[in-house]
Design an enzyme around this catalytic site. Structure first.
Site, mmCIF file in Angstrom:
data_model
loop_
_atom_site.group_PDB
_atom_site.id
_atom_site.type_symbol
_atom_site.label_atom_id
_atom_site.label_comp_id
_atom_site.label_asym_id
_atom_site.label_seq_id
_atom_site.Cartn_x
_atom_site.Cartn_y
_atom_site.Cartn_z
ATOM 1 N N GLU A 53 0.807 -1.221 0.000
ATOM 2 C CA GLU A 53 0.000 0.000 0.000
ATOM 3 C C GLU A 53 0.839 1.268 0.000
ATOM 4 O OE1 GLU A 53 -2.504 -0.655 3.383
ATOM 5 O OE2 GLU A 53 -4.048 -1.653 2.197
ATOM 6 N N GLU A 65 6.978 -22.198 7.884
ATOM 7 C CA GLU A 65 7.528 -21.357 8.956
ATOM 8 C C GLU A 65 8.578 -22.071 9.801
ATOM 9 O OE1 GLU A 65 4.800 -21.707 12.822
ATOM 10 O OE2 GLU A 65 3.759 -20.776 11.145
#
Length: 315
Positions: A91, A122
């Protein structure tokens, strides 16, 4: 292919894994009661973030100095934490007209993990190092490792690698004395308490992480001169909505008509900052760009310079 070794991980001591006593009967509540409870819990998140403002401020100063001197910002995490980092990074170009490579989000498991969970991604410290190395990390960059649990191996591997390179590091977690804090120059630990659904850190923990990342980038961009007043004067007018916003920003700041604002923006290739300086300082586009360059992109400083005034730092 890397061989994963199964090991028992004790999560029982983590606050993010504790049972929330207030929601133990949530499966027997009405719809309205469920969301009232969730909303009540969410009210506590901002308070939890407030407690860590001194640490967040330190992280912002670190990021600001890095970006001011040609560095980059990397968010890295797994699952929800990784997605939130990608969201904040993606953004910044439309909001602050930053190049896409300036602020980047990295997620365990690669781009596909943004849309679909990649189980086990992960658990590898090596992959955290590898993914950062692929970005050609440099000492002038900053790495923010994000993990609600505060113990994600992927994030630890990334932070360890960043430290070896000499890059500055920040750890963002939602547990006290988080393991990842030990691998970072600055540790931010937002203690939001047990989740409404036990262990579901996509809830309060994720909300807290989003709030912190909003602060990191927004405050940094303000300090870099990408805001005038509280208006986004360095936005990238890449679509009809943003072109309209640019015109209204110029109109509001300078007091010219909508038509005049649109005309000036056509001259500046829709860039808001030089348009404002041209109007308020009464200079040409070339002069406006020169003044902005001299004042490191700060609109108010460029206007003061144009009018022959001295900046506070020059007095």
């Amino acid at each position: 292919m890397e061989r994963r070794v199964e090991m028992k991980v004790d999560l029982s001591t983590l606050m993010t894994e504790q049972t929330n006593n207030r929601s133990q009967n949530i499966d027997r509540l009405t719809t309205l009661e469920i969301i009232e409870l969730m909303n009540d819990e969410d009210q506590t998140v901002a308070v939890s973030v407030k407690r860590e403002l001194p640490q967040i401020s330190k992280a912002i100063e670190l990021i600001y100095e890095s970006l001011k001197n040609g560095g980059r910002l990397f968010y890295i995490g797994a699952g929800t934490s990784g997605r939130i980092g990608i969201l904040d990074a993606s953004e910044c170009p439309p909001t602050f007209c930053t190049p896409p490579e300036l602020i980047q989000g990295i997620i365990a498991g690669g781009k596909g993990a943004v849309f679909k969970a990649v189980e086990g991604a992960e658990d590898s410290k090596e992959n955290g190092e590898y993914d950062l190395a692929e970005k050609q990390l440099q000492a002038k960059d900053v790495v923010v490792g994000i993990a609600a649990s505060g113990r994600t191996p992927y994030v630890i591997g990334a932070l360890e690698y960043a430290d070896r390179i000499g890059a500055n590091t920040v750890a963002l977690s939602c547990n006290k004395n988080a393991e990842i804090s030990n691998f970072a120059k600055i540790g931010i630990e937002i203690i939001v308490g047990p989740e409404v659904l036990t262990g579901s850190t996509r809830l309060k923990s994720a909300t807290a992480q989003k709030m912190v990342l909003n602060m990191l980038t927004t405050a940094t961009m303000i300090k870099l001169g990408k805001v005038y007043g509280n208006l986004m004067v360095d936005l990238n007018p890449s679509n009809a909505k943003l072109i309209e916003r640019a015109r209204n920003i110029v109109k509001k700041i300078t007091g010219v008509s909508y038509t005049e604002a649109a005309a000036i923006l056509n001259q500046t290739d829709q860039k808001v900052k030089p348009a404002i300086v041209m109007i308020l300082a009464g200079v040409s586009l070339e002069e406006a760009n020169y003044l902005l360059n001299r004042t490191h992109g700060f609109v108010h400083k460029a206007i003061v310079k144009a009018k022959g005034g001295k900046l506070a730092c020059e007095k």
